[in-house]
Motif scaffolding. Structure first.
Motif, mmCIF file in Angstrom:
data_model
loop_
_atom_site.group_PDB
_atom_site.id
_atom_site.type_symbol
_atom_site.label_atom_id
_atom_site.label_comp_id
_atom_site.label_asym_id
_atom_site.label_seq_id
_atom_site.Cartn_x
_atom_site.Cartn_y
_atom_site.Cartn_z
ATOM 1 N N VAL A 34 -2.062 -23.990 3.201
ATOM 2 C CA VAL A 34 -1.850 -23.517 4.787
ATOM 3 C C VAL A 34 -1.388 -22.084 4.619
ATOM 4 N N VAL A 35 -0.849 -21.487 3.606
ATOM 5 C CA VAL A 35 -0.310 -20.187 3.223
ATOM 6 C C VAL A 35 -1.008 -19.220 2.911
ATOM 7 N N ASP A 36 -1.131 -18.009 3.645
ATOM 8 C CA ASP A 36 -2.074 -16.872 3.203
ATOM 9 C C ASP A 36 -0.853 -15.595 2.988
ATOM 10 N N VAL A 37 -1.085 -15.025 1.919
ATOM 11 C CA VAL A 37 -0.402 -13.706 1.473
ATOM 12 C C VAL A 37 -1.309 -12.686 1.303
ATOM 13 N N SER A 38 -0.953 -11.399 2.250
ATOM 14 C CA SER A 38 -1.891 -10.243 2.043
ATOM 15 C C SER A 38 -1.136 -8.937 1.900
ATOM 16 N N TYR A 39 -1.943 -8.117 1.522
ATOM 17 C CA TYR A 39 -1.138 -6.897 1.022
ATOM 18 C C TYR A 39 -1.053 -5.905 2.335
ATOM 19 N N LEU A 40 0.244 -5.301 2.751
ATOM 20 C CA LEU A 40 0.187 -4.474 3.779
ATOM 21 C C LEU A 40 0.193 -2.789 3.304
ATOM 22 N N ASP A 41 1.304 -2.420 2.507
ATOM 23 C CA ASP A 41 1.077 -0.942 2.138
ATOM 24 C C ASP A 41 2.155 -0.700 1.077
ATOM 25 N N ALA A 42 2.079 0.606 0.592
ATOM 26 C CA ALA A 42 3.072 1.004 -0.173
ATOM 27 C C ALA A 42 4.140 1.955 0.665
ATOM 28 N N GLU A 43 5.510 1.716 0.106
ATOM 29 C CA GLU A 43 6.516 2.202 0.855
ATOM 30 C C GLU A 43 7.672 2.901 0.137
ATOM 31 N N PRO A 44 8.417 3.834 0.651
ATOM 32 C CA PRO A 44 9.398 4.259 -0.331
ATOM 33 C C PRO A 44 10.357 3.458 -0.764
ATOM 34 N N ALA A 45 10.829 3.693 -1.814
ATOM 35 C CA ALA A 45 11.590 2.779 -2.708
ATOM 36 C C ALA A 45 13.275 2.854 -1.981
ATOM 37 N N PRO A 46 13.946 1.940 -1.724
ATOM 38 C CA PRO A 46 15.269 1.692 -1.235
ATOM 39 C C PRO A 46 16.053 2.989 -1.898
ATOM 40 N N ARG A 47 16.991 3.633 -1.205
ATOM 41 C CA ARG A 47 17.923 4.760 -1.680
ATOM 42 C C ARG A 47 18.856 4.285 -2.894
ATOM 43 N N ASP A 48 18.931 2.856 -2.715
ATOM 44 C CA ASP A 48 20.052 2.399 -3.745
ATOM 45 C C ASP A 48 19.517 1.811 -4.872
ATOM 46 N N ALA A 49 17.965 1.923 -4.881
ATOM 47 C CA ALA A 49 17.141 1.672 -6.007
ATOM 48 C C ALA A 49 17.431 2.246 -7.228
ATOM 49 N N PRO A 50 17.252 1.634 -8.494
ATOM 50 C CA PRO A 50 17.602 2.281 -9.610
ATOM 51 C C PRO A 50 16.150 3.226 -10.048
ATOM 52 N N PRO A 51 16.338 4.311 -11.046
ATOM 53 C CA PRO A 51 15.263 5.028 -11.132
ATOM 54 C C PRO A 51 13.781 4.390 -11.502
ATOM 55 N N ARG A 52 12.792 4.837 -11.428
ATOM 56 C CA ARG A 52 11.306 4.105 -11.924
ATOM 57 C C ARG A 52 11.221 3.074 -10.848
ATOM 58 N N SER A 53 11.498 2.930 -9.654
ATOM 59 C CA SER A 53 11.496 1.721 -8.857
ATOM 60 C C SER A 53 10.612 2.129 -7.603
ATOM 61 N N PHE A 54 9.907 1.353 -7.173
ATOM 62 C CA PHE A 54 9.000 1.540 -6.007
ATOM 63 C C PHE A 54 8.902 0.459 -5.077
ATOM 64 N N ARG A 55 8.183 0.305 -3.919
ATOM 65 C CA ARG A 55 8.062 -0.668 -2.965
ATOM 66 C C ARG A 55 6.772 -0.871 -2.364
ATOM 67 N N LEU A 56 6.522 -2.315 -2.523
ATOM 68 C CA LEU A 56 4.975 -2.749 -1.890
ATOM 69 C C LEU A 56 5.210 -3.757 -0.917
ATOM 70 N N SER A 57 4.638 -3.753 -0.047
ATOM 71 C CA SER A 57 5.033 -4.749 1.426
ATOM 72 C C SER A 57 3.760 -5.867 1.555
ATOM 73 N N VAL A 58 4.095 -6.850 1.612
ATOM 74 C CA VAL A 58 2.921 -7.757 1.779
ATOM 75 C C VAL A 58 3.497 -8.760 3.190
ATOM 76 N N VAL A 59 2.535 -9.518 3.631
ATOM 77 C CA VAL A 59 2.758 -10.389 4.870
ATOM 78 C C VAL A 59 2.493 -11.714 4.425
ATOM 79 N N LEU A 60 3.080 -12.589 4.696
ATOM 80 C CA LEU A 60 3.096 -14.157 4.366
ATOM 81 C C LEU A 60 2.731 -14.868 5.786
#
Length: 205
Positions: free
Chosen positions: A80-106
């Motif tokens: 009954v659960v579906d996970v789909s990809y939304l988009d790439a987003e900027p990494a948080p400012r406090d994230a370490p180097p070589r970090s990135f963010r991808l968003s999904v919806v459940l």
């Protein structure tokens, strides 16, 4: 004079009666009706008293309706659960180097609420932090956005081009706990590969 003649009834008898003592005469008419009712009531009371005195019980059985069938178990969470990809987003400012963010919806389609107890990915050189952090619950008929921040810990252990990447999500509901792998499609693979290329452009170890 001798001979046999008709037999005379003796004292207290009448000729033609088979019963020597027929008892008192029964009432007739309206009096007979009252007598019959009184007699039936007396017999009923006498029977009930005899049953009680003898320890007997009167049981009245009623027809029983069939028991309803047991309810069906809830579905497994992965059904009954579906996970789909939304988009790439900027990494948080406090994230370490070589970090990135991808968003999904459940989204949860039906059944009892589903709790996400873990989110991971298959590459050893890549760590994952999600927002919200597990465990978190989602009700049926609703969806939740999940921001996944990935950090490259070792470039030699991540692919240069992610061909068919997937996301491991551990789900729990009233039926079971399951670890399920969701393939998020070609756009997710492209954005992940691009982010890894930026993070490890010189393939530094």
């Amino acid at each position: 004079m001798s001979g046999v003649g008709p037999v005379e009834p003796g004292e207290g008898t009448r000729a033609g009666d088979d019963d020597p003592d027929p008892g008192p005469p029964r009432p007739r008419g309206r009096l007979a009706l009252l007598y019959g009712r009184h007699r039936r009531t007396l017999l009923t009371a006498t029977t009930a008293a005899a049953l009680l005195a003898g320890g007997g019980y009167l049981y009245v059985t009623r027809p029983q309706s069939p028991a309803p069938p047991p309810p069906s178990p809830p579905p497994y969470p992965s059904q009954v659960v579906d996970v789909s990809y939304l988009d790439a987003e900027p990494a948080p400012r406090d994230a370490p180097p070589r970090s990135f963010r991808l968003s999904v919806v459940l989204s949860v389609q039906s059944g009892p609420p589903v709790t996400v107890t873990g989110i991971a990915q298959p590459y050893a050189g890549l760590s994952v932090i999600s927002s919200p952090r597990p465990p978190f619950r989602t009700k049926a008929g609703s969806a939740r956005k999940i921001d996944i921040t990935m950090h490259v810990t070792e470039c030699g252990k991540v692919p240069e081009n992610a061909g068919l990447p997937f996301l491991d999500v551990t789900l729990r509901n009233a039926r079971a706990i399951e670890a399920h792998s969701y393939i998020l499609g070609s756009r997710y693979a492209h954005d992940l590969s691009a982010a890894l290329h930026v993070a490890c452009g010189n393939r530094s170890r």
